[in-house]
Design an enzyme around this catalytic site. Sequence first.
Site, PDB file in Angstrom:
ATOM      1  N   HIS A  33      -6.998  -1.395  15.297  1.00 20.52           N
ATOM      2  CA  HIS A  33      -7.083  -0.667  14.022  1.00 20.52           C
ATOM      3  C   HIS A  33      -6.914  -1.629  12.845  1.00 20.52           C
ATOM      4  O   HIS A  33      -7.741  -1.657  11.925  1.00 20.52           O
ATOM      5  CB  HIS A  33      -5.999   0.408  13.993  1.00 20.52           C
ATOM      6  CG  HIS A  33      -6.025   1.274  12.774  1.00 20.52           C
ATOM      7  ND1 HIS A  33      -6.581   2.535  12.774  1.00 20.52           N
ATOM      8  CD2 HIS A  33      -5.562   1.078  11.509  1.00 20.52           C
ATOM      9  CE1 HIS A  33      -6.473   3.070  11.566  1.00 20.52           C
ATOM     10  NE2 HIS A  33      -5.844   2.200  10.781  1.00 20.52           N
ATOM     11  N   GLU A  34      -5.840  -2.422  12.877  1.00 21.68           N
ATOM     12  CA  GLU A  34      -5.547  -3.286  11.729  1.00 21.68           C
ATOM     13  C   GLU A  34      -6.555  -4.427  11.585  1.00 21.68           C
ATOM     14  O   GLU A  34      -6.892  -4.826  10.461  1.00 21.68           O
ATOM     15  CB  GLU A  34      -4.131  -3.851  11.838  1.00 21.68           C
ATOM     16  CG  GLU A  34      -3.032  -2.799  11.926  1.00 21.68           C
ATOM     17  CD  GLU A  34      -3.055  -1.802  10.776  1.00 21.68           C
ATOM     18  OE1 GLU A  34      -3.484  -2.179   9.664  1.00 21.68           O
ATOM     19  OE2 GLU A  34      -2.656  -0.643  10.988  1.00 21.68           O
ATOM     20  N   GLU A  78      -9.335   4.256   6.512  1.00 24.08           N
ATOM     21  CA  GLU A  78      -8.558   4.702   7.669  1.00 24.08           C
ATOM     22  C   GLU A  78      -9.383   5.417   8.734  1.00 24.08           C
ATOM     23  O   GLU A  78      -9.158   5.232   9.926  1.00 24.08           O
ATOM     24  CB  GLU A  78      -7.411   5.599   7.202  1.00 24.08           C
ATOM     25  CG  GLU A  78      -6.448   4.920   6.233  1.00 24.08           C
ATOM     26  CD  GLU A  78      -5.785   3.680   6.813  1.00 24.08           C
ATOM     27  OE1 GLU A  78      -5.854   3.458   8.040  1.00 24.08           O
ATOM     28  OE2 GLU A  78      -5.183   2.935   6.033  1.00 24.08           O
ATOM     29  N   GLU A 117       0.850  -1.193   0.000  1.00 29.99           N
ATOM     30  CA  GLU A 117       0.000   0.000   0.000  1.00 29.99           C
ATOM     31  C   GLU A 117       0.887   1.245   0.000  1.00 29.99           C
ATOM     32  O   GLU A 117       1.833   1.331   0.789  1.00 29.99           O
ATOM     33  CB  GLU A 117      -0.910   0.023   1.226  1.00 29.99           C
ATOM     34  CG  GLU A 117      -1.972   1.093   1.130  1.00 29.99           C
ATOM     35  CD  GLU A 117      -2.943   1.088   2.316  1.00 29.99           C
ATOM     36  OE1 GLU A 117      -4.105   1.468   2.122  1.00 29.99           O
ATOM     37  OE2 GLU A 117      -2.532   0.702   3.413  1.00 29.99           O
ATOM     38  N   ASN A 176      -2.681  -6.223   5.587  1.00 30.66           N
ATOM     39  CA  ASN A 176      -2.768  -7.296   4.602  1.00 30.66           C
ATOM     40  C   ASN A 176      -3.783  -8.345   5.073  1.00 30.66           C
ATOM     41  O   ASN A 176      -3.726  -8.799   6.214  1.00 30.66           O
ATOM     42  CB  ASN A 176      -1.408  -7.957   4.425  1.00 30.66           C
ATOM     43  CG  ASN A 176      -0.290  -6.955   4.257  1.00 30.66           C
ATOM     44  OD1 ASN A 176      -0.269  -6.198   3.304  1.00 30.66           O
ATOM     45  ND2 ASN A 176       0.621  -6.934   5.219  1.00 30.66           N
ATOM     46  N   HIS A 211      -9.596  -3.210   9.934  1.00 31.63           N
ATOM     47  CA  HIS A 211      -9.382  -3.117   8.483  1.00 31.63           C
ATOM     48  C   HIS A 211      -9.750  -4.413   7.761  1.00 31.63           C
ATOM     49  O   HIS A 211     -10.001  -4.383   6.547  1.00 31.63           O
ATOM     50  CB  HIS A 211      -7.915  -2.825   8.191  1.00 31.63           C
ATOM     51  CG  HIS A 211      -7.579  -1.380   8.100  1.00 31.63           C
ATOM     52  ND1 HIS A 211      -8.308  -0.483   7.357  1.00 31.63           N
ATOM     53  CD2 HIS A 211      -6.533  -0.667   8.631  1.00 31.63           C
ATOM     54  CE1 HIS A 211      -7.737   0.714   7.432  1.00 31.63           C
ATOM     55  NE2 HIS A 211      -6.675   0.634   8.212  1.00 31.63           N
ATOM     56  N   ALA A 257       2.127  -0.248  10.668  1.00 26.93           N
ATOM     57  CA  ALA A 257       1.487  -1.555  10.518  1.00 26.93           C
ATOM     58  C   ALA A 257       0.659  -1.535   9.243  1.00 26.93           C
ATOM     59  O   ALA A 257       0.273  -0.463   8.757  1.00 26.93           O
ATOM     60  CB  ALA A 257       0.608  -1.878  11.727  1.00 26.93           C
ATOM     61  N   MET A 258       0.375  -2.713   8.701  1.00 32.89           N
ATOM     62  CA  MET A 258      -0.349  -2.817   7.438  1.00 32.89           C
ATOM     63  C   MET A 258      -1.314  -3.983   7.491  1.00 32.89           C
ATOM     64  O   MET A 258      -0.956  -5.088   7.890  1.00 32.89           O
ATOM     65  CB  MET A 258       0.651  -2.989   6.280  1.00 32.89           C
ATOM     66  CG  MET A 258       0.015  -3.229   4.940  1.00 32.89           C
ATOM     67  SD  MET A 258      -1.055  -1.840   4.456  1.00 32.89           S
ATOM     68  CE  MET A 258      -2.147  -2.673   3.306  1.00 32.89           C
TER      69      MET A 258
END
Length: 897
Positions: free
Chosen positions: A347-348, A370, A176, A315, A351, A312-313
């Site tokens: 948060h992640e 977000e 991203e 995926n 998502h 952090a991401m």
Amino acid sequence: MHRTPTPRFRRSQLAAAVLALTAATAFNTGHAAPAVKYTLTSHATGTTTQLPRGVTPLHYIVSITPDAAASTFKGEAAIKVAIDTPTASITFNALNLAFAAAAIEGKGGSKQVTRKIDFDADKQTATVHFAEPVAKGEYLLRIDYSGKIGTQATGLFSLDYDTPQGRQRALYTQFENSDARSMLPSWDEPDYKATFALDVVVPSHQMAVGNMPIASSEELGNGMKHVYFATTPRMSTYLLFFGLGDFERATEMVDGTEVGVITKKGALAQSRFALDESSALLREYNDYFGVRYPLPKLDNIAAPGRSQFFGAMENWGAVFTFEYGLLLDPSISTQTDKENIYTTLSHEIAHQWFGDLVTMRWWDDLWLNEGFASWMESRTTERLHPEWNTALSNVGGRESAMSQDALRTTHPVVQRIATVEQASQAFDGITYQKGEAVIRMLEAYVGADTWRTAVRSYMRKHAYGNTVSDDLWREVDAAAGKPVSAIAHDFTLQPGVPMITVGQAVCRQGSTRVTLTQTEFSKDQPDKKPLSWKVPVIASTVGSHKQARVLVKNGKATLNVPGCGALLVNAGQSGYYRTVYAPANTRALARSFARLAPIDQLGLLADSQSLGLSGAQNLADFLELVKATPLSADPQVLGKVAASLNDLYEQYAGDSVRQQAFGRYAMARLAPMMAQTGWEARSGEASSVATLRGRLIAILGDMGEPGVIAEARRRYAASEQDPSAMPAPLRRTILGVVAQHADSATWEQLHAKAQQEKTPLIKNQLYDLLASTDDTALAQRALALALTEEPGVTNSPAMISRVSRAHPELAFDFALAHLEQVNARIDASSRSRYFPRLAAGSAQPAMIAKLEAYAQANLPASARGDADSSVAGIKYRIKLRAERLPAVDAWLAQQAG
């Protein structure tokens, strides 16, 4: 779920057919990432794209063979595509990939080898040309290619780290917003969702991680194995993940999902908190969203190092997080670290629904990912950890957004995105914190149950698809039975902060009547013609539990509030607006300050400070509230007072006489708080008290309070023989005070500790401490050290950034003088914002010209948003020091008198 292994697309299959092509040249997209100009063509839904319409990816089979030591990889992609109209060429995204062969296969075995391959470096695309047009239908596009493994967190990258057994290297991906194209040729836009089947050839002793569980694995001999992952659900390219290293994994089963944490070997015990909380979060989200998490596993992967772009991401099924955001090291971690880890997890994992299951159609609506994940993180933390009382921190998040949103360089929540750099810059306080604040305001307006009904409907209708903001607003309107979208449009389609001016309150027969007028709050455009918003307002009188609500439309509204007494507007602090009171009401609120709820105390302090600094109100009003804050106030309120005084103290930088005068007042005001909190933790104390203790020590140390500095130095020296002198919750804080006021000998001692340290989390902190010194000469040594190989490539930019907090001019000039070296250490996603952020803390007029010159020479016009924001902030800071601080001086003189 398992899949039957799919045969790999081998290089030999096309070698003969393309011999003439590959012998002449290797097609290579190896260029520094430029500004990407998107062609604003649209299909029926009007989605922005840089790619020609007419070819749609349906399924990717991607085979990767990484060579970590050589920092290269070989790739083979077989992409099932649907062609809508006959075409002799296909265009897709590719960056830094060298193509060896490409062909297209149809039903019945028909095949065309590419006649020519063109690359467009500006658009980051490749176009394969065929000798004959390809008819409408479904085909398999095969591409044989190779690429590079980077050292910064974009694309497929490596991270090196020390262990007692020696240096190790792990591989991860970060795609991203637009970097999947650097590992696989792809339609690398969020609207092009497809399924992915990833397989990899890797060392047998290492663990390979993907979005999905491993379907099968076979040993190939020579210490290598071939790992096949199960096929993913339909998803966007930027959510694909691959990791490889000497890892360990722990798991739990939750609602039919295998929840896991993955760390480097030896660190698994530090992930226990993350695993337990991930399990609780998954249960909570399954219930809230009304749509169960759809993948068979959900891993959180901890990686050493850091990025200047992200922490952090999300995926899908394989959340990537740097270690500082996931692991708790008992020797150094604090209560704040634990809470930060929890908010990252919440948060992640949010998502996995908002962003992964339902994805914004284009980066214009990034806030749908977000802003909602930020709101879910706050909402869920309040619900599952009420003992942390994190609802109060919502005010701080809102303030952060308003600070950016009140400058002329702000932008709407839903913004026009036209380049890759603009997409990268969209990950900011407006997208996150303002998005979250607007959601919280709308939820308060329609009610929590109605809001959840709308969210559940949105998830069911758009699962595995892409949306724009209006798709959500339709569901909210339907659930609420009223046009909430009209309010939402005002707050998301235009920039800025509404300001509600409260007229003179009149109390009759037990009710307070007041007129509200809506204008606009601006820090640098006081004469700006105000925009108009429909503003939901909640108000109460101090001492009354009854609230009154009104929607301010067309700039005015009249409100009747039960009770008589000081009037509080934005009661509960769910509104996204500033509030200005008539002088009499301002004084009444100051007198009643101790009786307000902590969240309203925070809101009133924040409004008063910001209004005073901007000139919309007398800054002395804020100082009166500080004076009125009792020692019995909530620790987070006391922390806000301390931080606000420290902010004012920093505004005096460069004027030592006036700064010392203000510092004496501030330290005297904070001394009773420090005495009450103490250096030693008490049995059973609230977590917020532990947080306040560290905050007070750090702030008093920053102001140069002699007693705090002496005690920090004493404890640091004593810790060599008595580790308890620096307990884990205070270790970083004490070291921070010592490092900030270090002499050359102490700095060298800390440097030696950093060189000897083998634990990445602690090592990173030590190099950060070396860059935190107030001493200019030592700061210069830290900058020089940052560009050596010693700290590690991810610590280098972090050290320069850390120096910029106390020495923005020094850090910016140094980085500019070493532009090529610094750029090589920054992930490409950060380059358009890294230098402007180094300069952001300056209050020197000369910095404006230097920053503008840098942007002119190094950034495309479309990628200067952060540079413009930093310039606006510097100008505001200069104005603030000249025009607002005299009011503080006058107030201090009055107190002394």
